[in-house]
Motif scaffolding. Sequence first.
Motif, PDB file in Angstrom:
ATOM      1  N   PHE A 141      -2.573  -2.254 -11.161  1.00 16.80           N
ATOM      2  CA  PHE A 141      -1.238  -1.659 -11.126  1.00 16.80           C
ATOM      3  C   PHE A 141      -0.643  -1.571 -12.525  1.00 16.80           C
ATOM      4  N   THR A 145      -2.928   3.032  -1.864  1.00 26.65           N
ATOM      5  CA  THR A 145      -3.139   1.600  -1.605  1.00 26.65           C
ATOM      6  C   THR A 145      -2.410   1.126  -0.348  1.00 26.65           C
ATOM      7  N   ARG A 146      -1.781   2.053   0.382  1.00 24.26           N
ATOM      8  CA  ARG A 146      -1.102   1.764   1.644  1.00 24.26           C
ATOM      9  C   ARG A 146       0.141   0.892   1.472  1.00 24.26           C
ATOM     10  N   LEU A 147       0.656   0.826   0.247  1.00 25.75           N
ATOM     11  CA  LEU A 147       1.931   0.122   0.091  1.00 25.75           C
ATOM     12  C   LEU A 147       3.034   0.950   0.745  1.00 25.75           C
ATOM     13  N   PHE A 148       2.910   2.262   0.654  1.00 24.05           N
ATOM     14  CA  PHE A 148       3.768   3.166   1.421  1.00 24.05           C
ATOM     15  C   PHE A 148       2.873   3.886   2.425  1.00 24.05           C
ATOM     16  N   ALA A 149       3.493   4.323   3.523  1.00 22.98           N
ATOM     17  CA  ALA A 149       2.720   5.069   4.517  1.00 22.98           C
ATOM     18  C   ALA A 149       2.801   6.562   4.231  1.00 22.98           C
ATOM     19  N   LEU A 169      -9.561  -0.097   2.110  1.00 23.77           N
ATOM     20  CA  LEU A 169      -9.114  -0.956   1.007  1.00 23.77           C
ATOM     21  C   LEU A 169     -10.222  -1.867   0.469  1.00 23.77           C
ATOM     22  N   TYR A 226       5.408  13.482  -0.218  1.00 22.01           N
ATOM     23  CA  TYR A 226       6.242  12.285  -0.038  1.00 22.01           C
ATOM     24  C   TYR A 226       7.578  12.513  -0.723  1.00 22.01           C
ATOM     25  N   ALA A 227       8.642  12.086  -0.062  1.00 24.32           N
ATOM     26  CA  ALA A 227       9.981  12.262  -0.636  1.00 24.32           C
ATOM     27  C   ALA A 227      10.750  10.960  -0.584  1.00 24.32           C
ATOM     28  N   VAL A 264      -7.834  -2.090  -7.578  1.00 22.08           N
ATOM     29  CA  VAL A 264      -6.586  -1.532  -8.109  1.00 22.08           C
ATOM     30  C   VAL A 264      -6.093  -2.324  -9.315  1.00 22.08           C
ATOM     31  N   GLN A 309       0.840   4.245  -4.682  1.00 23.03           N
ATOM     32  CA  GLN A 309       1.403   3.439  -3.581  1.00 23.03           C
ATOM     33  C   GLN A 309       0.882   3.946  -2.240  1.00 23.03           C
ATOM     34  N   ARG A 352       3.337  10.116   5.057  1.00 19.53           N
ATOM     35  CA  ARG A 352       4.071  10.771   6.159  1.00 19.53           C
ATOM     36  C   ARG A 352       3.532  12.171   6.412  1.00 19.53           C
ATOM     37  N   ALA A 384       2.408  -2.496 -13.438  1.00 20.58           N
ATOM     38  CA  ALA A 384       3.040  -3.776 -13.763  1.00 20.58           C
ATOM     39  C   ALA A 384       1.981  -4.877 -13.695  1.00 20.58           C
ATOM     40  N   THR A 391       3.747   6.981  -7.239  1.00 18.75           N
ATOM     41  CA  THR A 391       3.940   7.206  -5.798  1.00 18.75           C
ATOM     42  C   THR A 391       2.597   7.455  -5.136  1.00 18.75           C
TER      43      THR A 391
END
Lengths: 282, 242
Positions: free
Chosen positions: B79, B47-51, B72, B8-9, B77, B44, B53, B81, B41
């Motif tokens: 987190f 947890t599918r907050l980001f996809a 899920l 991931y970038a 989870v 994320q 790639r 925060a 990252t």
Amino acid sequence: MSRETLKREAGFPLSAYLICLQGIVGRELLRFLHQRERFVAALVRPLVWLFIFAAGFRQVLGVSIIPPYSVYVLYEVYITPGLIAMIQLFNGMQSSMSMVYDRETGSMRTLLVSPLPRWFLLSSKLWAGTLVSVVQAYAFLAIAWFWGIEPPLWGYLAVLPALFLSGLMLGALGMLLSSLVRQLENFAGVMNFLIFPMFFASSALYPLWRVRESSPLLFRICELNPFTYAVELIRFALYLRIEPVALAVVSGCTVLFMVGAVLAYDPARGFLARQHDAGGHP
Amino acid sequence: MAVEDVAYAYGRRQALDRVSFTIPPGRFAVLLGLNGAGKSTLFQLVTRLFATRQGTIRIFGHNVLQEAGAALRRLGVVFQARTLDLDLTVRQNLAYHAALHGIGRSHAKARAAEVLERVDLARRVSERARNLSGGQMRRLEIARALLHQPSLILLDEPTVGLDIAARADILAHVRDLVARDGVAVLWATHLVDEIAKDDQVLVLHQGRLLADGRLDALLATTGAVDAEGAFRRLIKRPGAAP
């Protein structure tokens, strides 16, 4: 959403969806109850317009007989639907601001990591916010009644679907905006650039025929403004009539904004990931 | 959980570079890395907050992107925060989470009582979350993550900002879950003293996975005498204290 995706996500019974919806609505109502000042602030704004602005301009801004009114109406009667829509506009934007805040503080993640489909979670949140705005609108109508704003009794019931529809449209617009904004500070700017132009460039404060007489350009802008149609939908419903164009525009915009918001919060296609791409890591 | 060849970038900055590892059921795995190593990252993405790639992430065989619901629902989870609703009570926070998982009221109530007992918060059930201490808030978040009976729990630096006693308390609670319930845990941290002898240690540095194995294997490979020394050798920064 493709049939394949629906099939994959259909691992929950209907009761699970209802429980989830109930939970999200319940949480929104609890938050609303805990923030009484928010309720008061939401009512004070339109009441100031009704008690002061409308009283001051009553003699200056006469309103001729236009549908849905069958008689001459006082200016405060005319602007009441616009002020109800104003409540919903502010509520929609405030809900979205809280979504940006929740995203920044992290509590939005609790919602988004639920195993239920994301479109359903966002729709539930939208319904919850709309319900709060409907409660506020009825509280305003109750106070306005003491000020002599007395629509037909059945109008109070007839306006309910219109309030839900306009609330959903404005909430969905706010949700879409919240996905585009990176920080809470930026959202305040967006609100100023959106709320006031939307409110003033509409039929909330003056009939459109008057706007056309003074500025054809502004009239065109008002016609393109979805808020105008939310106001007219509420106005006609309050007087037991349906305005088909307003109904079509508000329904269409609701679907459009909602689809946009769901796509924006989709992890694969959403703007959120792109925001992080541009702005660093979480 | 199986992470396969995940990259991931953020723009040009590579946050994760072809990371692969698996965590078997009932294992306590520590994801060790400095700040900015790519731990959050990875969370994320899981947890599918980001996809994702590139690469795939599977939780008990379910692809996180394609079978998100199934994946899920088996995941709890915590987190980095705080994600509690401070205006709601302990009970209301748990009820909200239960609803998000489609758990009915009576079952949710019974589960809430059970998990609160587990984390020693049963007597604070009617207290607003904002009145809890930092350690208690974390314990409540752990209770919340356990509510829907997940098989895997992710904790992203859960002891950050806590005092020594609260840290030890949280760690003991989570280790107890692994021992008693057979739950798998992925514990992200930058604190080497949170690693125990039997843990699976995953060392993540600048987006790359440098090591994956038990602590004793890691010590044998690096020739270090302790976890901190092994970590320093792996990241080739003798002075860098994790």
